[in-house]
Design a protein around this motif. Structure first.
Motif, PDB file in Angstrom:
ATOM      1  N   LEU A 155      41.327  37.139  28.791  1.00  0.00           N
ATOM      2  CA  LEU A 155      41.304  35.693  29.043  1.00  0.00           C
ATOM      3  C   LEU A 155      42.367  35.301  30.072  1.00  0.00           C
ATOM      4  CD1 LEU A 155      40.661  33.864  25.650  1.00  0.00           C
ATOM      5  CD2 LEU A 155      39.236  33.928  27.709  1.00  0.00           C
ATOM      6  N   THR A 156      43.576  35.844  29.933  1.00  0.00           N
ATOM      7  CA  THR A 156      44.634  35.507  30.911  1.00  0.00           C
ATOM      8  C   THR A 156      44.245  35.994  32.290  1.00  0.00           C
ATOM      9  OG1 THR A 156      45.829  36.910  29.329  1.00  0.00           O
ATOM     10  CG2 THR A 156      47.061  35.118  30.375  1.00  0.00           C
ATOM     11  N   VAL A 179      36.186  41.090  32.748  1.00  0.00           N
ATOM     12  CA  VAL A 179      35.928  39.767  33.331  1.00  0.00           C
ATOM     13  C   VAL A 179      34.680  39.821  34.218  1.00  0.00           C
ATOM     14  CG1 VAL A 179      36.802  38.005  34.912  1.00  0.00           C
ATOM     15  CG2 VAL A 179      38.325  39.007  33.217  1.00  0.00           C
TER      16      VAL A 179
END
Lengths: 281, 237
Positions: free
Chosen positions: A68-69, A248
């Motif tokens: 997520l980061t 991602v």
């Protein structure tokens, strides 16, 4: 002569059962949406726990939190936007070319027997060639720029669309065509009001399927040689063991695929509301 | 067939019509005339060629020999309604008419069959009887000189069939078109028709007027007499 009641008395009483009615079943204790969302949430939580405890090393798979980061960072840098933009352009161009090709070929061979004789056999032969296997040839023909990727996607889209539209046209109810003739519709009117609308459901099935193969072709095209796009980012990440970036990128592919599917669903709702088809219990 | 406009007097004029399917001759040297406004019922055993004759008159079958003249303005009602499922009911009604789809015209035709409230729905929501009525509206909106009906009531339940029969009777009286009704129901033929034909051996084997006062009563002795006679000709005793 025996009467009905005498006969009935002679027999043992039949076994009976009380059938379940809807009301008795009552509402489910746990709402269905909760059950449906709970299972993926639990899986992600498990993944996070495994990463945090060190059982799942970062080199193998980054934790959900890291992913997520990283996603946020990539968004801030603009990497996501530019990669998605490039990949999307390739897919859209490929689909557009494939769509036009398939519609022209399938309409000609579906509507005209002569067209079928000329077009269908070569298309069926080419269809058996795995599209991905054409990559070396495409590179020789088109170099390593955008062209081979777009052509690869176009080819991947053309065949399923052709098959479905051709099949749809040939499955038209002949009695409806006949009725249209008695109403005074000419050939063009029959095609417009009977044949094409009737082939629409199967065409949309083909469109949905070919969107799937388009993404597959994109992934192949981009991972083999590219200097931009989602696949390029993923390949670069591989060299540095950046599993978070890879995840991602995979999520981006999935989201784009979902978007395409959503668009076709919308088209189906718009075009197929007339259908008396079974829509599930 | 049906090429060139002729000033024929009758909406149907057939001379020496033959139709073969492979070795099987279904129609052989058949002659038939139908006068303007006449209601003709065509009876016959299953497979005797009644539907083949109707298809030829509807210009759906050209593989024939003989001379066939039919009214240019004609309409067909089939056993199944054959509505286009992807067009709203009113669009189905005016399908094939020249010019832009005229909703008012469609609704007037639907009104006649008692379906004006159903004009803006998909055909899938219509009941069997309603769909058949919509198909009838679609045929009559063309103001035909000849209406060809191929067992239009046979797929309906017994009660709906009686209503539909009454509706056809009423519409025929109002529009005054000639009707050729293919049916296997003797009673239906006798309730509706001016003239009854029985097909056998690829020809019109029996051709008789129905001289009964309208409205016709099934219980009328003359009706029952005619009914028995026709059943006899159809090989049912």
């Amino acid at each position: 002569m025996t009467t009905t009641s005498e006969r009935a008395r002679a027999q043992a009483p039949p076994a009976v059962e009380t059938l379940r009615t809807v009301r008795e079943r009552g509402p489910d204790r746990v709402p269905r949406w909760l059950v449906k969302t709970a299972s993926p949430v639990v899986l992600v939580a498990l993944w996070q726990v495994l990463s945090s405890t060190g059982l799942l090393p970062r080199d193998v798979l980054a934790s959900p939190a890291t992913v997520l980061t990283t996603a946020a960072d990539m968004w801030a840098e603009g990497t996501v936007q530019s990669a998605v933009g490039v990949s999307l352009l390739r897919v859209v161009a490929g689909i557009a070319i494939g769509l036009v090709t398939a519609v022209v070929l399938a309409t000609l061979s579906g509507l005209f027997r002569r067209g079928e004789d000329v077009i269908d056999a070569p298309v069926q032969m080419l269809r058996t060639v795995p599209v991905i296997g054409l990559i070396p040839l495409l590179i020789i023909w088109f170099g390593i720029g955008e062209e081979p990727k777009i052509v690869l996607i176009a080819l991947a889209v053309t065949f399923p669309l052709y098959m479905n539209l051709f099949g749809g046209i040939r499955n038209v109810d002949a009695t409806l065509v006949e009725a249209a003739r008695t109403l005074g519709l000419g050939w063009f009117g029959q095609v417009r009001h009977v044949i094409l609308p009737s082939a629409m459901p199967q065409f949309l099935v083909g469109l949905r399927y070919s969107l799937g193969t388009a993404w597959l072709a994109l992934v192949f095209g981009e991972t083999i040689n590219a200097t931009s796009g989602i696949g390029y980012e993923m390949n670069t990440a591989r060299e540095f063991f950046q599993t978070d970036v890879i995840v991602v990128c995979l999520a981006l592919y999935a989201l784009l695929g979902l978007l395409g599917d959503g668009i076709v669903r919308l088209l189906e709702r718009g075009f197929l509301s007339w259908r008396p088809a079974f829509s599930g219990r | 067939m049906a090429t060139g406009v002729q000033r024929a007097v009758n909406p149907v004029s057939v001379r020496g019509l033959s139709r073969r399917f492979g070795d099987r001759t279904v129609l052989s040297d058949l002659d038939l005339d139908i006068e303007p406004g006449q209601f003709v019922a065509l009876l016959g055993a299953s497979g005797c060629g009644k539907s083949t004759l109707l298809r030829i008159l509807a210009d759906l079958d050209h593989d024939v020999t003989g001379e066939v003249t039919v009214a240019r303005r004609r309409a067909v009602g089939f056993q199944a309604p054959r509505l286009l499922p992807w067009r709203k009911v009113w669009r189905n009604v005016v399908m094939g008419l020249p010019g832009r789809p005229d909703r008012a015209r469609a609704e007037a035709a639907l009104e006649e069959v008692g379906l004006s409230h159903r004009s803006d729905v998909w055909p899938k929501v219509l009941s069997g009887g309603e769909a058949q009525r919509a198909a009838l509206a679609r045929a009559l909106v063309r103001e035909p000189d000849l209406l060809l009906l191929d067992e239009p009531f046979s797929a309906l339940d017994a009660l709906t069939r009686i209503t539909a029969r009454g509706l056809v009777d009423e519409l025929w009286q109002r529009h005054g078109c000639a009707v050729l009704l293919v049916t296997h129901d003797v009673e239906e033929a006798l309730v509706l028709a001016d003239r009854v034909l029985v097909m056998d051996g690829g020809r019109i084997a029996h051709d008789a007027p129905v001289d009964l006062d309208r409205p016709r009563e099934v219980t009328d002795p003359d009706f029952q007499h005619l009914r028995a006679e026709l059943l006899g000709r159809l090989g049912v005793h």
